[in-house]
Design a protein around this motif. Sequence first.
Motif, mmCIF file in Angstrom:
data_model
loop_
_atom_site.group_PDB
_atom_site.id
_atom_site.type_symbol
_atom_site.label_atom_id
_atom_site.label_comp_id
_atom_site.label_asym_id
_atom_site.label_seq_id
_atom_site.Cartn_x
_atom_site.Cartn_y
_atom_site.Cartn_z
ATOM 1 N N SER A 79 3.835 -8.649 -1.370
ATOM 2 C CA SER A 79 4.887 -9.579 -1.763
ATOM 3 C C SER A 79 4.396 -10.980 -1.434
ATOM 4 N N HIS A 80 4.255 -11.803 -2.468
ATOM 5 C CA HIS A 80 3.653 -13.127 -2.319
ATOM 6 C C HIS A 80 4.669 -14.167 -2.795
ATOM 7 N N LYS A 81 4.983 -15.131 -1.917
ATOM 8 C CA LYS A 81 5.947 -16.181 -2.269
ATOM 9 C C LYS A 81 5.336 -17.528 -1.932
ATOM 10 N N GLN A 82 5.205 -18.382 -2.938
ATOM 11 C CA GLN A 82 4.678 -19.732 -2.751
ATOM 12 C C GLN A 82 5.702 -20.751 -3.220
ATOM 13 N N ASP A 83 6.067 -21.676 -2.336
ATOM 14 C CA ASP A 83 6.925 -22.814 -2.665
ATOM 15 C C ASP A 83 6.064 -24.063 -2.572
ATOM 16 N N SER A 84 6.017 -24.844 -3.650
ATOM 17 C CA SER A 84 5.110 -25.990 -3.639
ATOM 18 C C SER A 84 5.580 -27.081 -4.588
ATOM 19 N N TYR A 85 5.146 -28.277 -4.288
ATOM 20 C CA TYR A 85 5.328 -29.405 -5.204
ATOM 21 C C TYR A 85 4.113 -30.307 -5.081
ATOM 22 N N PHE A 86 3.831 -31.036 -6.143
ATOM 23 C CA PHE A 86 2.667 -31.910 -6.235
ATOM 24 C C PHE A 86 3.144 -33.221 -6.865
ATOM 25 N N GLY A 87 3.400 -34.234 -6.035
ATOM 26 C CA GLY A 87 3.987 -35.462 -6.559
ATOM 27 C C GLY A 87 5.363 -35.167 -7.120
ATOM 28 N N LEU A 88 5.545 -35.354 -8.428
ATOM 29 C CA LEU A 88 6.819 -35.050 -9.083
ATOM 30 C C LEU A 88 6.799 -33.691 -9.781
ATOM 31 N N ASN A 89 5.669 -32.975 -9.709
ATOM 32 C CA ASN A 89 5.580 -31.638 -10.302
ATOM 33 C C ASN A 89 6.019 -30.589 -9.299
ATOM 34 N N PHE A 90 6.763 -29.641 -9.797
ATOM 35 C CA PHE A 90 7.370 -28.613 -8.955
ATOM 36 C C PHE A 90 6.840 -27.260 -9.414
ATOM 37 N N PHE A 145 -1.390 -29.518 -11.552
ATOM 38 C CA PHE A 145 -0.171 -30.156 -11.052
ATOM 39 C C PHE A 145 -0.476 -31.434 -10.274
ATOM 40 N N SER A 146 -1.731 -31.592 -9.812
ATOM 41 C CA SER A 146 -2.112 -32.813 -9.099
ATOM 42 C C SER A 146 -2.647 -33.849 -10.078
ATOM 43 N N THR A 147 -2.001 -33.934 -11.213
ATOM 44 C CA THR A 147 -2.337 -34.909 -12.249
ATOM 45 C C THR A 147 -1.031 -35.395 -12.877
ATOM 46 N N SER A 148 -1.157 -36.381 -13.760
ATOM 47 C CA SER A 148 0.000 -36.823 -14.553
ATOM 48 C C SER A 148 -0.044 -36.254 -15.965
ATOM 49 N N ARG A 149 -0.868 -35.254 -16.193
ATOM 50 C CA ARG A 149 -0.998 -34.661 -17.521
ATOM 51 C C ARG A 149 0.272 -33.905 -17.921
ATOM 52 N N GLN A 150 0.569 -33.936 -19.195
ATOM 53 C CA GLN A 150 1.668 -33.169 -19.740
ATOM 54 C C GLN A 150 1.161 -31.765 -20.096
ATOM 55 N N LEU A 157 -8.991 -40.154 -9.840
ATOM 56 C CA LEU A 157 -8.843 -41.157 -10.892
ATOM 57 C C LEU A 157 -7.410 -41.704 -10.861
ATOM 58 N N GLY A 158 -7.274 -43.008 -10.823
ATOM 59 C CA GLY A 158 -5.949 -43.613 -10.781
ATOM 60 C C GLY A 158 -5.283 -43.503 -9.435
ATOM 61 N N ALA A 159 -6.076 -43.458 -8.354
ATOM 62 C CA ALA A 159 -5.487 -43.355 -7.014
ATOM 63 C C ALA A 159 -4.629 -44.561 -6.674
ATOM 64 N N ASP A 160 -4.881 -45.693 -7.331
ATOM 65 C CA ASP A 160 -4.099 -46.902 -7.076
ATOM 66 C C ASP A 160 -2.723 -46.848 -7.737
ATOM 67 N N ASP A 161 -2.525 -45.895 -8.668
ATOM 68 C CA ASP A 161 -1.244 -45.773 -9.371
ATOM 69 C C ASP A 161 -0.941 -44.282 -9.574
ATOM 70 N N PRO A 162 -0.592 -43.568 -8.486
ATOM 71 C CA PRO A 162 -0.484 -42.106 -8.565
ATOM 72 C C PRO A 162 0.652 -41.604 -9.452
ATOM 73 N N GLY A 194 1.288 -43.153 -12.338
ATOM 74 C CA GLY A 194 0.972 -43.655 -13.663
ATOM 75 C C GLY A 194 0.407 -42.565 -14.557
ATOM 76 N N ALA A 195 0.185 -42.898 -15.813
ATOM 77 C CA ALA A 195 -0.225 -41.913 -16.819
ATOM 78 C C ALA A 195 -1.654 -41.449 -16.641
ATOM 79 N N ASN A 196 -2.475 -42.140 -15.844
ATOM 80 C CA ASN A 196 -3.894 -41.817 -15.751
ATOM 81 C C ASN A 196 -4.293 -41.178 -14.419
ATOM 82 N N PHE A 197 -3.319 -40.807 -13.613
ATOM 83 C CA PHE A 197 -3.618 -40.183 -12.321
ATOM 84 C C PHE A 197 -4.174 -38.779 -12.538
ATOM 85 N N ASP A 198 -5.331 -38.481 -11.905
ATOM 86 C CA ASP A 198 -5.972 -37.174 -12.082
ATOM 87 C C ASP A 198 -6.902 -36.916 -10.902
ATOM 88 N N SER A 199 -6.709 -35.785 -10.219
ATOM 89 C CA SER A 199 -7.528 -35.456 -9.042
ATOM 90 C C SER A 199 -8.491 -34.307 -9.312
#
Length: 746
Positions: free
Chosen positions: A374-385, A506-511, A713-718, A720-725
């Motif tokens: 039984s595996h349960k993970q609760d997590s969020y990454f910036g505004l991604n849930f 999830f650690s990006t601003s990608r759609q 990428l885009g660490a100065d504007d996490p 923003g549309a170009n944030f990507d880790s």
Amino acid sequence: MKQFLYILWLFPIMVLSQDKITGVVFEANDKNQEIALAGANVYWLNTEVGTVTDIDGKFNLTYKPQYKKLIISYVGFKTDTLTINGPKTIKHWLQSTDNLDAVTIKSRKQTTAKSFYKATNVINVSSEELLKAACCNLSESFETNPSIDVNFADAISGTRQIKMLGLTSPYILIATENIPSIRGASQAYGLSFIPGTWVESIQITKGAGSVVNGFESIAGQINTELVKPSTDDKLFVNLYGASSERLELNTHINTKVNDKWHTGLYIHGNTHNKEHDVNNDGFLDMPKFNQINLMNRWQYIDTEKGFVSFINLKFLNDEKQTGQLDFNPDSDKLTTNAWGSEIDTQRYEISTKFGYVNPEIPWQSLGVQTAFSSHKQDSYFGLNFYDITHNSLYANAIYNSIISDSRHKIKTGISYTYDHYDEQVNASDYERTENSVGAFFEYSFDNLELLNLTAGVRVDHHNLLGTFITPRVHARYSPWSKSAFRASFGRGKRSANIFTENQQLFSTSRQIQILDSGGTIYGLDPEIAWNYGFSYLQGFNLFGRKADITFDYYKTDFKNQVVVDWETPTEINFYNLNGKSFANSFQVELNYNAFEGFDLRTAYKFYDVKTDYNSGRLEKPLTPKHRIFANMGYETKQEVEESGHWKFDITYNWLSDQRYASTVSNPVEYQLPERTPTVATLNAQITKVFSPRFEVYLGGENITNVRQPNPILGADDPFGANFDSTFVYGPIFGSMYYAGLRYKLN
């Protein structure tokens, strides 16, 4: 087969009219004890006249003057050829191949070895090999192995991902004691949930694996054997500390309950709460984390009645926090105050293994494996849930026997799997149940001196994937001394868990976009691939010292694949393959015992991994075409067994440039070049063994202090549309040094 049955029918008549050879076969041992080998093959060379030794190791066999060479063989023992000049009674001792003709990379203790005799291309890694590096968990256990590539999945979570034959871990069947374990919800972080000190050995199989273990394996299999309470130390303590202020404690406590039962309690804890930002981008270079991992293991052995069983109870609690330095989860969670992430995982497991070997007919055995997790993970990454709950049930029953003699072996059985997934991805809920039932049959022909063949097939019915057949074949041919030509092919099929397998998205601003809707899993079709492989292993002497060289070539050809498309910088697209996708892997490896106590392992690897994306055929992003690997190990001589000695190990890795996923549509300040720089890293460790009970070690990772600049990428504007880790091609933290001690009480 018809000829063999005909000979069996005539055998009573032949016995009455012809002379016989009688004898008994024993296992060679240091104490000269007469330990009978039941089920050994005894046959005349180049004939079909043969027999199998009985429970007392005895046999009798027809003799004719034209019969000159008598072959005696047994799995795991050296095959012997005897010259026979007339009817007689013989006694013969077979010697175990544990001490013969294994390619020993670590010459003294066989820390890594390949067999000249097995049909499968398997690399056996012992616990001694794992001690060459810190090896705090399974994801860190492959630093000294050239067949496995290890890198960070992203610049945020600190998660290491592995690759084999150019493909990531979801295409590798990862098992614990032959029970599939790193799959589903545990795919992203599960390798860090198996502590290194719990590992007794690792078997790495290149190419399609055995049908016995399931239908999901595509690139290969990695099986981890855990330490046994009956053979592990009564008390084992490993204390580890790193310059990053990471601390870890492993404790094993094993007890003999009675003559048949042993139990062990295994405790693992690690913690890291120091904030590091070496590159000054405002983000933690490694997460803060706390993990507690417990296992209670029971072992039952009844050699007289032929029973053996294991029961494992496990509990894991793992907590990670990462993001910007000023992120406070109490006030900033899921807000734009500061970018942060928390990943909290709880996992419960119970697994059992039951084995029975017929004392009267030792080549017949039955095994039953079961596992529930039984595996349960609760997590969020910036505004991604992202939350996932995964309940899994696995059962496998295996029957082993022989046909006519132990050169012809069979395995057959049935298996069942059940998986229930419940995923919350931002505002969307994905829930599904998968279950399958399958049957398998595997035949092995084992003539140790010349030829091995393993051919298997399984039929499975899956509620979402349908009914399908999985064939797998492995063959080994040795035309001359210390040689092994191997070939294999096989088919694999799997459902892609697109979110849990790609959590770095999830650690990006990608759609996130799923472009197909007609399939049964997220609207996508199952992945299907064929794997073809060829390898050649040759042992030889170089300047009077042992050496071996291996050439491997493997090709994976996808008939369907869920394409993970990163080529649009603001999107991540999932869709079914429309065209071709393949991974070609070539590796040459040389191992040489240059002088007493010194072993050298070198390798060169070439990858050609390409996929037809919607934008055209492209190289797989962040996959180097070329890799050079070298490992040197030296161990000083022990004057007596109880005396102390030193161990020195150093590992070098060089990676060629890698393709970045396209960023051409980004603003200029957020664009990356087409390819990365090359990367070279150096790890080293020194171990002082004071006695069989106590040793200390000191080591360094990335001691040349290589660092990828600006990995986010885009660490100065996490927000923003170009944030990507996810654009990670090399080390992020720089040099890291560690020290530790190991104490054993037998």
